[in-house]
Scaffold this active site. Structure first.
Site, PDB file in Angstrom:
ATOM      1  N   ASP A 163      14.070 -26.296 -32.251  1.00 49.96           N
ATOM      2  CA  ASP A 163      12.840 -25.871 -32.920  1.00 49.96           C
ATOM      3  C   ASP A 163      11.889 -25.390 -31.809  1.00 49.96           C
ATOM      4  O   ASP A 163      11.470 -26.181 -30.960  1.00 49.96           O
ATOM      5  CB  ASP A 163      12.255 -27.071 -33.668  1.00 49.96           C
ATOM      6  CG  ASP A 163      10.952 -26.752 -34.384  1.00 49.96           C
ATOM      7  OD1 ASP A 163      10.371 -25.679 -34.106  1.00 49.96           O
ATOM      8  OD2 ASP A 163      10.512 -27.564 -35.213  1.00 49.96           O
ATOM      9  N   HIS A 164      11.564 -24.110 -31.845  1.00 50.51           N
ATOM     10  CA  HIS A 164      10.784 -23.516 -30.755  1.00 50.51           C
ATOM     11  C   HIS A 164       9.351 -24.015 -30.702  1.00 50.51           C
ATOM     12  O   HIS A 164       8.623 -23.754 -29.758  1.00 50.51           O
ATOM     13  CB  HIS A 164      10.811 -21.981 -30.884  1.00 50.51           C
ATOM     14  CG  HIS A 164      11.096 -21.314 -29.569  1.00 50.51           C
ATOM     15  ND1 HIS A 164      10.583 -21.748 -28.375  1.00 50.51           N
ATOM     16  CD2 HIS A 164      11.869 -20.238 -29.274  1.00 50.51           C
ATOM     17  CE1 HIS A 164      11.004 -20.975 -27.394  1.00 50.51           C
ATOM     18  NE2 HIS A 164      11.806 -20.052 -27.915  1.00 50.51           N
ATOM     19  N   ARG A 165       8.912 -24.721 -31.721  1.00 53.54           N
ATOM     20  CA  ARG A 165       7.557 -25.284 -31.680  1.00 53.54           C
ATOM     21  C   ARG A 165       7.534 -26.511 -30.774  1.00 53.54           C
ATOM     22  O   ARG A 165       6.500 -26.958 -30.331  1.00 53.54           O
ATOM     23  CB  ARG A 165       7.102 -25.678 -33.086  1.00 53.54           C
ATOM     24  CG  ARG A 165       6.972 -24.490 -34.013  1.00 53.54           C
ATOM     25  CD  ARG A 165       6.770 -24.934 -35.441  1.00 53.54           C
ATOM     26  NE  ARG A 165       7.880 -25.750 -35.902  1.00 53.54           N
ATOM     27  CZ  ARG A 165       8.012 -26.185 -37.150  1.00 53.54           C
ATOM     28  NH1 ARG A 165       7.101 -25.876 -38.047  1.00 53.54           N
ATOM     29  NH2 ARG A 165       9.040 -26.911 -37.503  1.00 53.54           N
TER      30      ARG A 165
END
Ligand SMILES: Cc1cc2nc3c(=O)[nH]c(=O)nc-3n(C[C@H](O)[C@H](O)[C@H](O)COP(=O)(O)OP(=O)(O)OC[C@H]3O[C@@H](n4cnc5c(N)ncnc54)[C@H](O)[C@@H]3O)c2cc1C
Length: 1001
Positions: free
Chosen positions: A476-478
């Protein structure tokens, strides 16, 4: 005794006396949880969903869709017993399941929250919003009076308030809806109803039209409002170490299976409150329904609750901005170290992931809406497991960071067992902090997995390949960036490839040889883990089953082989290769005498058949080999059982022994190797005369008191031709009838034509024949047939041999119970010999293709190799076969025609046996050898024979094709003189020269 509760037609309004059933959302037998919608009914006011507040299973009889049911009459029943799908016809059910009506497609309910431990209901004091009003996360929508105070009802979902809303002053039980939130203003219930204090519709009204200037609301990742149910009397979970959590949060956490340790608290000083717990389990239904949908034609069936849960979670995963990073890891050392330490590879990999995570803790964090990161230290990893019904379950191995390997192994063994039967408690599957999915067992070379909200990363492990095992993380790039994951994978690689420091040393990586298979470093075995009686059972003890069982046992796998005969060996030993070749050996000795005189040996031209001795010798070979095989199998610690095996389910085999009671054994994986019996087509009189022995097959020909004087053979395949020549050499008159235009259809064209020409000098062959009837008694049979021209004849013979092919018979294996699909009569498999059921393999005659003993044995080793986790495939293009005719026909690999059909530009060279020195010396000059090569690469892809001693010569051809040798290599090889093998060198040089000359033009 089961408890039953009636689901009765609720009274929606005072004016309502009856309702019409519109749909059933659940079916008898389905699990029902408190608050589930079980049906939709139409009332005088609206279409409403019937919500049931009683956990159990739906049971019939259900009111028919379209039926009009009076208020208070039964619509259906709830039972507390799974599998109890209908109540008895005469049963009177007194107890009622509590029901409630909510408008159809009402949206997400805002339920009466439990705001204190003692609160069971609340009184609506005010509505702070009106139906149609926009709502933002965190808005106060109403106030309620509890037993303690007047408190705010806060919601955690964007949307619009929608009716029906509970009337001010009405008493609403904890967990019951007070109102609803819809995702789009246009969906707000503008024919809303207001519910009175006794849960009845008080009035119908229009909701306030929303202001035109309100922005369009596109719902984004949401969490549910505080949907708290009072279901169950589960004791509250313990207070998380060093953290504060409200008693109610702990109670709700217990009900929902939420691990408090990982939750951020939003209460004063970070106290975890119930809302935090509810947020940890976002309801994704709303997200799923608000996304663009494509309507497809057809009547969709409702999803089961499991399907729905997966669908919603997957849809919700679309909100995660993900990326993938792959690293190849050599897991050989870890595999052997895990084995040496008696922990499963799964547990060892999970521990390695946890160790690497200690250096990269972000991998274990999670994004929390809005703009929060949950920094978790607890390593609770979900690990995907195949359940017995073929679905995926993801049980959680808890506390990996702190527990020693042996303890984790204990946890895992128990967990997997429950996961397989889907008997996991919520805490055992809810809220993983990281997830591992291993599809290596299914042979995929690369895949990515989908993380769902609540984790930042999921690990996908594919099958072992030449560069190692691909480990792919989807992050998850967050929470993570590419470098985080790349560095994590690098550390994981180091941890896995050097397990000595944390797992202890193991043995050297195992190597497997599996026929034509290629293998690389030691991989993860796909044998499902569990407390099975046997990790692998093999059904059938012929060449396929036996080779498979031996390879597995050789690699330390506990394996049981069930065979419905006293000794292993199957058809090959008892009814096929071995007895037929014992007869052929005697026949050869008779036939070979024909050359004696021309070579200067007289007096041997009247050999006499001693049938009794032929049979004695044949039986001696068979029984000696049977006993040897059984002894070897037992010596290798294969648990050999005599009996008939059939499947009960995907992990249970029932065995019916010759004597004694049937019993069952559980298994992780199974290999089906049950062969293919002779097939007798429905020709009049063919099947009918099997019992008397007037008609025989390759299964029943082995009890002849004497060779027949006249033999009728129906079928001109390999078995028919071998038998025809054997009996001809024994002095029998043979008539062969073939329905097709040519016999030996499976043999390369030119080889077959040459062999047929020889054959027709010895026996009568009628092609294009129609067999009209078989009749008579053994010793006096009549074979009535018509030739191509339709001229009918009758052949009088002692017996008729039906050599009309072999066909697998799986009718008694219960394959439908285990999800194994068929392709015609044969079991459908891929090149790894895996069936459509992931834990079940099939090999040998039962899967069709070349029905040959060495093919079955190779496939048995391929299946074993795959079960050991090596990527092995059966490659038919490298297979071979010998027809024990005179001269013998043989093939390795492809013919030119077969190669061309595959798009290979193939060339061939052939040489007649008549030019070979050794053949001339021994008078065995009939036939030819052909070499087939791929023009582009010069590789030898086929060798074809019609020659005496093909059974020995073919070995050289096998090595050329299997070893992918080139013409140049064979041309340079030194073959001894005088032997027929010299022809191989000659052929290679001839073909090379030809190619050189044509290339110059
Ligand atoms: C006359 C003849 C000559 C042949 N000659 C040759 C030859 O020269 N070369 C060659 O390569 N091939 C030859 N074959 C073919 C060879 O016999 C088969 O290809 C080979 O035996 C197939 O092996 P398998 O393991 O698939 O099955 P099988 O050998 O048929 O073994 C299957 C075993 O499973 C048992 N079984 C079946 N169902 C169950 C159950 N439910 N539970 C428990 N046990 C069960 C059967 O009793 C049997 O013992 C010949 C066949 C015949 C008929």
């Amino acid at each position: 005794m089961s408890q039953h509760y009636a689901i009765t037609m609720p009274q929606l309004s005072d004016t309502m006396t009856e309702g019409v059933v519109v749909t059933w959302e659940k079916q008898p037998g389905d699990r029902v949880e408190r608050g589930d919608i079980v049906a939709t009914v139409e009332t005088d006011k609206a279409i409403m969903d019937v919500e049931v507040f009683k956990a159990g299973y739906l049971a019939g009889p259900l009111a028919d869709v379209g039926a009009t049911i009076a208020v208070g009459a039964a619509l259906g029943y709830i039972t507390d017993t799974a599998g109890d799908v209908a109540i008895a016809a005469d049963e009177v059910v007194e107890e009622q399941a509590q029901t409630e009506m909510i408008p159809h497609h009402a949206g997400t309910p805002i339920v009466m929250p439990q705001l204190s431990d003692t609160m069971t209901e609340g009184v609506v004091v005010t509505w702070e919003k009106q139906p149609g009003d926009a709502i933002k996360r965190g808005d106060i929508v109403a106030t309620v009076e509890t037993d303690k105070a007047i408190m705010d009802v806060e919601v955690f979902q964007d949307g619009f308030l929608s009716g029906p809303i509970a009337d001010v002053g009405s008493v609403v039980e904890v967990g019951h809806p007070m109102g609803f939130i819809v995702d789009d203003a246009s969906k707000a219930n503008d024919t809303g109803v207001t519910i009175s204090s006794d849960h009845k519709v008080k009035d119908m009204h229009k909701v306030a039209p929303h202001a035109a200037d309100k922005p369009a609301n596109i719902p984004l990742p949401k969490t549910a409002p505080v949907q708290i149910s009072t279901a169950g009397k589960v004791p509250p979970v313990a207070r998380p170490a060093g953290r504060q959590a409200s008693p109610y949060a702990r109670k709700v956490a217990a009900q929902l299976g939420v691990n408090l340790a990982g939750l951020a608290g939003s209460g004063p000083s970070g106290v975890i409150v119930a809302a935090d717990v509810a947020r940890a389990r976002p309801s994704m239904a709303e997200v799923a329904h608000s996304l663009p949908q494509v309507d497809v034609p057809g009547q969709g069936r409702p999803m089961t609750s499991m399907e729905k849960a997966v669908s919603h979670a997957m849809t919700a995963s679309l909100t995660l901005p993900t990326f993938n990073v792959t690293t190849n890891i050599d897991i050989a050392a870890l595999t052997s170290a895990a084995k040496a330490n008696k922990v499963s590879v799964t547990v060892a990999i999970a521990k390695a992931c946890s160790l690497a995570m200690a250096k990269f803790p972000r991998m274990n964090w999670a994004y929390q809406p809005v703009d929060k990161l949950v920094e978790r230290g607890n390593h609770d990893f979900g690990v995907a497991v195949m359940s017995n019904d073929g679905g995926l379950v993801v049980p959680i191995l808890h506390g990996i960071e702190r527990k020693p390997l042996q303890a984790l192994q204990g946890d895992w063994t128990a967990l997997v067992e429950r996961a397989r039967v889907r008997k996991l408690a919520p805490s055992e599957y809810a809220n993983p902090t990281f997830t591992i999915s291993n599809m290596g067992m299914l042979g995929v070379s690369h895949f990515t997995a989908i993380p769902t909200p609540g984790i930042a990363a999921i690990l996908a492990i594919a099958a072992n390949g030449p560069q190692g095992t691909p480990f792919t993380i989807t992050g998850d790039h967050r929470v993570l960036n590419g470098a985080d994951v790349a560095l994590y994978l690098a550390t994981l690689k180091q941890t896995i490839e050097a397990p000595e420091s944390w797992l202890g040393a193991g043995g050297a990586a195992a190597e497997t040889v599996a026929g034509a298979a290629t293998t690389v470093s030691a991989p993860v075995s796909p044998i499902p883990e569990g407390n099975w009686d046997f990790p692998v059972v093999v059904v059938g003890g012929g060449p396929g089953g036996e080779d498979c069982a031996r390879d597995l046992a050789d690699h330390g796998v506990r394996v049981m082989m069930v065979n419905n005969e006293p000794f292993p060996g199957g058809e090959c030993l008892w009814r096929g290769c071995i007895p037929s070749k014992a007869w052929r050996a005697a026949a050869d000795n008779i036939r070979n005498r024909a050359h004696d005189a021309e070579m200067g040996v007289d007096g041997t031209n009247t050999p006499k058949l001693n049938w009794e001795q032929v049979e004695k010798h044949r039986r001696w070979v068979q029984t000696s080999r049977g006993e040897m095989a059984l002894k070897a199998d037992k010596g290798m610690k294969i648990d050999v059982r005599e009996g008939y095996g059939e499947f009960v389910d995907a992990h249970t085999l029932k065995i019916t022994p010759v004597e004694g009671q049937p019993y069952t054994v559980s298994f992780g994986a199974a290999v089906i190797a049950t062969g293919a019996p002779a097939f007798v087509p429905p020709i009049p009189g063919a099947r009918e005369n099997l019992a008397s022995g007037g008609v025989v097959t390759s299964d029943t020909i082995w009890n002849l008191a004497n060779p027949p004087k006249q033999l009728g053979i129906v079928g001109g395949g390999v078995i028919g031709v071998e038998m025809a020549q054997i009996f001809r050499d024994f002095g029998t008159e043979v008539l062969m009838l073939e329905r097709n235009d040519r016999i030996l259809a499976e043999i390369e064209d030119e080889i077959a034509k040459t062999l047929i020409a020889s054959l027709e000098k010895e026996i009568t062959v009628v092609t294009g024949a129609a067999i009209n009837e078989i009749s008579g008694t053994p010793g006096a049979m009549k074979l009535r047939y018509a030739n191509k021209e339709g001229v009918e004849s009758v052949f009088a013979c002692d017996i008729v041999l039906m050599a009309t092919g072999k066909r697998p018979d799986t009718s008694r294996l219960n394959l439908d119970k285990v999800g194994v699909e068929l392709d015609g009569a044969a079991i459908k498999v891929d090149t790894r010999c895996q069936t459509s059921a992931a834990n079940i393999y099939a090999v040998g005659d039962v899967i069709g293709g070349y029905m040959l003993a060495h093919t079955a044995a190779t496939q048995g080793r391929v299946a074993a190799s795959n079960l050991l986790g090596h990527a092995s495939e059966y490659d038919q293009d490298k297979d071979c076969g010998v027809t024990f005719s005179r001269p013998q026909a043989g093939f390795v690999g492809l013919s030119v025609a077969q190669a061309k059909a595959k798009g290979i530009d193939a060339v061939e060279a052939k040489m007649p046996m008549s030019i070979d020195a050794k053949a001339m010396i021994t008078g065995e000059t009939e036939g030819m050898i052909k070499l087939v090569a791929d023009k582009a690469s010069g590789r030898i892809i086929g060798v074809h024979f019609l020659a005496d001693h093909t059974d020995t010569l073919i070995g050289t051809g096998v090595m050329m094709v299997a070893g992918e040798m080139t013409l140049t290599q064979v041309a340079k090889a030194i073959f001894p003189h005088p032997t027929q093998t010299e022809l191989f060198g000659e052929l290679a040089r001839r073909l090379l020269n030809r190619l050189r000359r044509t290339a110059k033009k």
